[in-house]
Design a protein around this motif. Structure first.
Motif, mmCIF file in Angstrom:
data_model
loop_
_atom_site.group_PDB
_atom_site.id
_atom_site.type_symbol
_atom_site.label_atom_id
_atom_site.label_comp_id
_atom_site.label_asym_id
_atom_site.label_seq_id
_atom_site.Cartn_x
_atom_site.Cartn_y
_atom_site.Cartn_z
ATOM 1 N N ILE A 35 0.847 -1.192 0.000
ATOM 2 C CA ILE A 35 0.000 0.000 0.000
ATOM 3 C C ILE A 35 0.885 1.245 0.000
ATOM 4 O O ILE A 35 1.602 1.492 0.971
ATOM 5 C CB ILE A 35 -0.918 0.010 1.236
ATOM 6 N N TRP A 37 2.265 4.873 0.523
ATOM 7 C CA TRP A 37 2.057 5.768 1.661
ATOM 8 C C TRP A 37 1.020 6.845 1.358
ATOM 9 O O TRP A 37 0.223 7.223 2.214
ATOM 10 C CB TRP A 37 3.385 6.397 2.078
ATOM 11 N N CYS A 39 -1.654 6.616 -0.204
ATOM 12 C CA CYS A 39 -3.014 6.070 -0.155
ATOM 13 C C CYS A 39 -3.539 5.939 1.276
ATOM 14 O O CYS A 39 -4.725 5.690 1.473
ATOM 15 C CB CYS A 39 -3.068 4.698 -0.828
ATOM 16 N N ILE A 40 -2.678 6.095 2.264
ATOM 17 C CA ILE A 40 -3.089 5.955 3.658
ATOM 18 C C ILE A 40 -3.773 7.245 4.091
ATOM 19 O O ILE A 40 -3.213 8.329 3.981
ATOM 20 C CB ILE A 40 -1.887 5.631 4.568
ATOM 21 N N LYS A 41 -5.007 7.108 4.566
ATOM 22 C CA LYS A 41 -5.795 8.271 4.962
ATOM 23 C C LYS A 41 -5.739 8.528 6.457
ATOM 24 O O LYS A 41 -5.748 9.659 6.898
ATOM 25 C CB LYS A 41 -7.259 8.099 4.526
ATOM 26 N N VAL A 50 -7.289 3.157 4.253
ATOM 27 C CA VAL A 50 -6.608 3.428 2.994
ATOM 28 C C VAL A 50 -7.625 3.606 1.887
ATOM 29 O O VAL A 50 -8.760 3.138 1.979
ATOM 30 C CB VAL A 50 -5.621 2.295 2.613
#
Length: 61
Positions: A35, A37, A39-41, A50
């Motif tokens: 994943i 970085w 894309c991490i919410k 994510v």
């Protein structure tokens, strides 16, 4: 879970999360989610939120 980082900048570039196989992860194909970085919410105590498309980040080994 594992992380990937850029050794030049020291910045995190992705987190790597194993996908459980069949029967408690013991049988079946080994695969993982990589994943990015960006894309991490949100990161919490018990969850990481994510925004991704699953088929784009599933990597078979």
């Amino acid at each position: 879970m594992d992380v990937e980082f850029d050794p030049k900048t020291g910045c995190l570039t992705a987190i790597i999360v194993p996908v459980p196989g069949k029967l408690c992860g013991l049988f079946g194909p080994a695969s993982e989610y990589v994943i990015p970085w960006q894309c991490i919410k949100q990161i919490g105590e018990d969850i990481i939120l994510v925004e991704i498309k699953e088929d784009k980040f599933l990597k078979k080994e």
